[in-house]
Design an enzyme around this catalytic site. Sequence first.
Site, mmCIF file in Angstrom:
data_model
loop_
_atom_site.group_PDB
_atom_site.id
_atom_site.type_symbol
_atom_site.label_atom_id
_atom_site.label_comp_id
_atom_site.label_asym_id
_atom_site.label_seq_id
_atom_site.Cartn_x
_atom_site.Cartn_y
_atom_site.Cartn_z
ATOM 1 N N GLN A 1 3.272 9.883 1.062
ATOM 2 C CA GLN A 1 4.527 9.132 1.201
ATOM 3 C C GLN A 1 5.498 9.354 0.049
ATOM 4 O O GLN A 1 6.653 8.929 0.116
ATOM 5 C CB GLN A 1 4.240 7.626 1.312
ATOM 6 C CG GLN A 1 3.497 7.257 2.580
ATOM 7 C CD GLN A 1 3.311 5.765 2.670
ATOM 8 O OE1 GLN A 1 2.389 5.209 2.109
ATOM 9 N NE2 GLN A 1 4.226 5.103 3.365
ATOM 10 N N GLY B 1 0.845 -1.191 0.000
ATOM 11 C CA GLY B 1 0.000 0.000 0.000
ATOM 12 C C GLY B 1 0.878 1.237 0.000
ATOM 13 O O GLY B 1 1.990 1.210 0.539
ATOM 14 N N HIS C 1 -5.009 1.672 7.179
ATOM 15 C CA HIS C 1 -3.647 2.231 7.216
ATOM 16 C C HIS C 1 -3.497 3.363 6.194
ATOM 17 O O HIS C 1 -2.973 4.436 6.510
ATOM 18 C CB HIS C 1 -2.647 1.098 6.959
ATOM 19 C CG HIS C 1 -1.208 1.505 7.007
ATOM 20 N ND1 HIS C 1 -0.341 1.074 7.993
ATOM 21 C CD2 HIS C 1 -0.471 2.305 6.190
ATOM 22 C CE1 HIS C 1 0.856 1.608 7.775
ATOM 23 N NE2 HIS C 1 0.807 2.347 6.679
ATOM 24 N N GLU C 2 -3.974 3.110 4.959
ATOM 25 C CA GLU C 2 -3.793 4.116 3.904
ATOM 26 C C GLU C 2 -4.712 5.318 4.114
ATOM 27 O O GLU C 2 -4.317 6.452 3.855
ATOM 28 C CB GLU C 2 -4.003 3.496 2.514
ATOM 29 C CG GLU C 2 -3.056 2.349 2.158
ATOM 30 C CD GLU C 2 -1.581 2.634 2.438
ATOM 31 O OE1 GLU C 2 -1.148 3.793 2.300
ATOM 32 O OE2 GLU C 2 -0.870 1.691 2.828
ATOM 33 N N HIS D 1 -3.136 7.496 6.586
ATOM 34 C CA HIS D 1 -2.078 8.313 5.975
ATOM 35 C C HIS D 1 -2.655 9.612 5.413
ATOM 36 O O HIS D 1 -2.070 10.680 5.567
ATOM 37 C CB HIS D 1 -1.421 7.561 4.808
ATOM 38 C CG HIS D 1 -0.188 6.791 5.186
ATOM 39 N ND1 HIS D 1 0.921 7.383 5.753
ATOM 40 C CD2 HIS D 1 0.126 5.479 5.055
ATOM 41 C CE1 HIS D 1 1.856 6.458 5.963
ATOM 42 N NE2 HIS D 1 1.394 5.291 5.557
ATOM 43 N N CYS E 1 5.288 0.102 7.824
ATOM 44 C CA CYS E 1 4.981 1.211 6.916
ATOM 45 C C CYS E 1 6.251 1.539 6.141
ATOM 46 O O CYS E 1 7.336 1.590 6.731
ATOM 47 C CB CYS E 1 4.527 2.420 7.723
ATOM 48 S SG CYS E 1 4.176 3.867 6.704
ATOM 49 N N LEU E 2 6.108 1.756 4.828
ATOM 50 C CA LEU E 2 7.278 2.072 4.000
ATOM 51 C C LEU E 2 7.973 3.341 4.479
ATOM 52 O O LEU E 2 9.165 3.521 4.250
ATOM 53 C CB LEU E 2 6.856 2.236 2.530
ATOM 54 C CG LEU E 2 6.372 0.974 1.818
ATOM 55 C CD1 LEU E 2 5.926 1.312 0.406
ATOM 56 C CD2 LEU E 2 7.442 -0.094 1.811
HETATM 57 NI NI NI Z 1 2.232 3.405 5.651
#
Ligand code: NI
Length: 169
Positions: free
Chosen positions: A50, A45, A134-135, A138, A92-93
């Site tokens: 991000q 995701g 999660h997204e 964000h 998370c990236l």
């Molecule tokens: Ni994330």
Amino acid sequence: MIYRIVKFGNPVLEKPAETVTVFDGELQKLIDDMFESMYEAHGIGLAAPQIGIGHRIAVIDVTFKEDPKAKLVLINPEIIHTEGKHTQSEGCLSIPDFRENVTRPSKVTVRAQDVHGKTFEKTGEELLARALMHETDHLNGKLYISHLSALKRDLMKRKIRKLMKAGEW
Ligand code: NI
């Protein structure tokens, strides 16, 4: 084009993103690039903040390329229903090399627009439910660490600050 993933500490990650109002070829290109950048980073995701873009756009593929039909584009998503509870390790990236258990709803329905601006609803369970939460978080300027206990969160932030000082973040 592959974008570099913005890491924790960059204010763009903690600012609510702006609503998308223009659905054009540029948006399609950005979404293609977001999928490419997400796969390159080995993620399932990715939200636009991000990659430093403060707009309400996210992409998800919980099958990581296995099922092309699983590719999901969310523009201006809102969570409209949640039920149940499920705890699982989450990462998370933008916070690489860290993972923590996070309790999330086990079933989630999101209302969003597609790349053409058409509104749709999507219900997901387990991993997809987690990714939808999660997204969408964000896009509201919220990271998964906000769901941790203050103790765990502070410990993680201390470790990150150390990495920053060492130039390893
Ligand atoms: Ni994330």
